[in-house]
Design a protein around this motif. Sequence first.
Motif, PDB file in Angstrom:
ATOM      1  N   SER A 171       0.845  -1.190   0.000  1.00 58.23           N
ATOM      2  CA  SER A 171       0.000   0.000   0.000  1.00 58.23           C
ATOM      3  C   SER A 171       0.885   1.247   0.000  1.00 58.23           C
ATOM      4  O   SER A 171       2.081   1.173   0.329  1.00 58.23           O
ATOM      5  CB  SER A 171      -0.890   0.002   1.242  1.00 58.23           C
ATOM      6  N   PRO A 172       0.332   2.402  -0.362  1.00 56.73           N
ATOM      7  CA  PRO A 172       1.130   3.636  -0.310  1.00 56.73           C
ATOM      8  C   PRO A 172       1.719   3.884   1.078  1.00 56.73           C
ATOM      9  O   PRO A 172       2.856   4.358   1.202  1.00 56.73           O
ATOM     10  CB  PRO A 172       0.109   4.721  -0.690  1.00 56.73           C
ATOM     11  N   GLU A 173       0.964   3.557   2.124  1.00 58.73           N
ATOM     12  CA  GLU A 173       1.468   3.743   3.490  1.00 58.73           C
ATOM     13  C   GLU A 173       2.640   2.812   3.770  1.00 58.73           C
ATOM     14  O   GLU A 173       3.615   3.204   4.431  1.00 58.73           O
ATOM     15  CB  GLU A 173       0.348   3.484   4.500  1.00 58.73           C
ATOM     16  N   GLU A 174       2.571   1.572   3.293  1.00 62.88           N
ATOM     17  CA  GLU A 174       3.658   0.616   3.516  1.00 62.88           C
ATOM     18  C   GLU A 174       4.920   1.022   2.763  1.00 62.88           C
ATOM     19  O   GLU A 174       6.035   0.769   3.235  1.00 62.88           O
ATOM     20  CB  GLU A 174       3.215  -0.781   3.081  1.00 62.88           C
ATOM     21  N   ARG A 175       4.754   1.628   1.603  1.00 65.55           N
ATOM     22  CA  ARG A 175       5.927   2.019   0.807  1.00 65.55           C
ATOM     23  C   ARG A 175       6.696   3.179   1.429  1.00 65.55           C
ATOM     24  O   ARG A 175       7.876   3.384   1.134  1.00 65.55           O
ATOM     25  CB  ARG A 175       5.508   2.375  -0.617  1.00 65.55           C
ATOM     26  N   VAL A 176       6.037   3.936   2.296  1.00 68.68           N
ATOM     27  CA  VAL A 176       6.668   5.111   2.898  1.00 68.68           C
ATOM     28  C   VAL A 176       7.791   4.730   3.846  1.00 68.68           C
ATOM     29  O   VAL A 176       8.819   5.407   3.930  1.00 68.68           O
ATOM     30  CB  VAL A 176       5.619   5.968   3.629  1.00 68.68           C
ATOM     31  N   SER A 177       7.630   3.632   4.573  1.00 72.83           N
ATOM     32  CA  SER A 177       8.590   3.273   5.622  1.00 72.83           C
ATOM     33  C   SER A 177       8.856   1.774   5.612  1.00 72.83           C
ATOM     34  O   SER A 177       7.951   0.970   5.351  1.00 72.83           O
ATOM     35  CB  SER A 177       8.067   3.698   6.989  1.00 72.83           C
ATOM     36  N   LEU A 178      10.092   1.406   5.939  1.00 73.20           N
ATOM     37  CA  LEU A 178      10.440  -0.005   6.075  1.00 73.20           C
ATOM     38  C   LEU A 178      10.145  -0.529   7.471  1.00 73.20           C
ATOM     39  O   LEU A 178       9.928  -1.734   7.652  1.00 73.20           O
ATOM     40  CB  LEU A 178      11.940  -0.206   5.769  1.00 73.20           C
ATOM     41  N   GLY A 179      10.159   0.351   8.451  1.00 79.06           N
ATOM     42  CA  GLY A 179       9.988  -0.057   9.842  1.00 79.06           C
ATOM     43  C   GLY A 179       8.539  -0.121  10.269  1.00 79.06           C
ATOM     44  O   GLY A 179       7.647   0.442   9.625  1.00 79.06           O
ATOM     45  N   ALA A 180       8.323  -0.830  11.391  1.00 81.08           N
ATOM     46  CA  ALA A 180       6.983  -0.987  11.963  1.00 81.08           C
ATOM     47  C   ALA A 180       5.994  -1.496  10.918  1.00 81.08           C
ATOM     48  O   ALA A 180       4.854  -1.023  10.817  1.00 81.08           O
ATOM     49  CB  ALA A 180       6.509   0.330  12.584  1.00 81.08           C
ATOM     50  N   TRP A 181       6.415  -2.464  10.131  1.00 78.63           N
ATOM     51  CA  TRP A 181       5.578  -3.022   9.076  1.00 78.63           C
ATOM     52  C   TRP A 181       4.608  -4.037   9.668  1.00 78.63           C
ATOM     53  O   TRP A 181       5.019  -4.936  10.426  1.00 78.63           O
ATOM     54  CB  TRP A 181       6.462  -3.689   8.033  1.00 78.63           C
ATOM     55  N   ALA A 182       3.338  -3.922   9.343  1.00 82.46           N
ATOM     56  CA  ALA A 182       2.316  -4.858   9.823  1.00 82.46           C
ATOM     57  C   ALA A 182       2.349  -6.116   8.952  1.00 82.46           C
ATOM     58  O   ALA A 182       1.481  -6.321   8.096  1.00 82.46           O
ATOM     59  CB  ALA A 182       0.951  -4.199   9.795  1.00 82.46           C
ATOM     60  N   MET A 183       3.345  -6.938   9.171  1.00 80.24           N
ATOM     61  CA  MET A 183       3.557  -8.104   8.319  1.00 80.24           C
ATOM     62  C   MET A 183       2.379  -9.074   8.378  1.00 80.24           C
ATOM     63  O   MET A 183       1.978  -9.643   7.356  1.00 80.24           O
ATOM     64  CB  MET A 183       4.843  -8.829   8.721  1.00 80.24           C
ATOM     65  N   GLU A 184       1.830  -9.286   9.563  1.00 81.56           N
ATOM     66  CA  GLU A 184       0.705 -10.218   9.682  1.00 81.56           C
ATOM     67  C   GLU A 184      -0.494  -9.743   8.869  1.00 81.56           C
ATOM     68  O   GLU A 184      -1.188 -10.560   8.245  1.00 81.56           O
ATOM     69  CB  GLU A 184       0.311 -10.400  11.146  1.00 81.56           C
ATOM     70  N   SER A 185      -0.746  -8.447   8.837  1.00 83.62           N
ATOM     71  CA  SER A 185      -1.839  -7.905   8.033  1.00 83.62           C
ATOM     72  C   SER A 185      -1.576  -8.122   6.549  1.00 83.62           C
ATOM     73  O   SER A 185      -2.497  -8.419   5.781  1.00 83.62           O
ATOM     74  CB  SER A 185      -2.032  -6.411   8.324  1.00 83.62           C
ATOM     75  N   PHE A 186      -0.321  -7.969   6.151  1.00 83.17           N
ATOM     76  CA  PHE A 186       0.065  -8.218   4.756  1.00 83.17           C
ATOM     77  C   PHE A 186      -0.208  -9.676   4.387  1.00 83.17           C
ATOM     78  O   PHE A 186      -0.757  -9.965   3.317  1.00 83.17           O
ATOM     79  CB  PHE A 186       1.545  -7.879   4.592  1.00 83.17           C
ATOM     80  N   GLU A 187       0.153 -10.596   5.267  1.00 85.18           N
ATOM     81  CA  GLU A 187      -0.087 -12.018   5.016  1.00 85.18           C
ATOM     82  C   GLU A 187      -1.577 -12.310   4.824  1.00 85.18           C
ATOM     83  O   GLU A 187      -1.970 -13.034   3.907  1.00 85.18           O
ATOM     84  CB  GLU A 187       0.446 -12.864   6.180  1.00 85.18           C
ATOM     85  N   LYS A 188      -2.400 -11.726   5.687  1.00 81.54           N
ATOM     86  CA  LYS A 188      -3.841 -11.972   5.623  1.00 81.54           C
ATOM     87  C   LYS A 188      -4.467 -11.321   4.391  1.00 81.54           C
ATOM     88  O   LYS A 188      -5.370 -11.891   3.764  1.00 81.54           O
ATOM     89  CB  LYS A 188      -4.510 -11.458   6.890  1.00 81.54           C
ATOM     90  N   ARG A 189      -3.972 -10.140   4.043  1.00 78.97           N
ATOM     91  CA  ARG A 189      -4.565  -9.404   2.925  1.00 78.97           C
ATOM     92  C   ARG A 189      -4.443 -10.151   1.608  1.00 78.97           C
ATOM     93  O   ARG A 189      -5.330 -10.069   0.747  1.00 78.97           O
ATOM     94  CB  ARG A 189      -3.889  -8.023   2.838  1.00 78.97           C
TER      95      ARG A 189
END
Length: 208
Positions: A171-189
């Motif tokens: 997502s645009p929000e995820e591309r902004v930063s490498l840190g504090a990534w909601a990896m579990e949400s990415f997996e589910k999405r």
Amino acid sequence: MKLLGALLLAAGLLGPAAQGEQHPRMDEPPRTCFFQLLSGEDSEFCRGDVEIIYPELGNVGCTYIPRCRWYRRRISREWGSPRVRYPQADKSKKYVLVLVDPDAPSRANPRNRFWRHWLVTDIPGADLRTGDVKGHVLTDYTRPTPPPRSGYHRYQLRLYEQPAHQAIALSPEERVSLGAWAMESFEKRFWLGSPVASTQFLTKYYED
């Protein structure tokens, strides 16, 4: 016996080096470099026989990166992306590769977990069998660089089967930063489910 055998095998396969509290001098004769395997909960993360391969070190899966021969410095300052080999990959499928640090800025205070170090989708299974990672790079590889005095960091590689016809993007929000990534949400999405294979290595700031 299994641990001792693995250590001796690592020493034999990866060549002589020196390990100690000081960086070795370039004119020092080479000595044996021992690779310590992970144990307990850290070792349980390693499953599925996926390999993460760096120059000189070979497969670093489920090990501590030793300080000898400046290996910690080289992995943080010199070497590019590792080879990733998964001999069990299905040639008819594609895979997603994720490399994260769950210990940012430290394992005791991981407020920036998961720090995203590498994200590649659409990797053909045939390429994974040979260790040649080719696919759609969503996050370029960034070297493991633990901060000074932050202790050991885990660098976790997770390999997922990519659902057929699934287009994966940040997502645009995820591309902004490498840190504090909601990896579990990415997996589910993207319906990735559990990794088909995973491994990790531990390293710390090279001067600590």
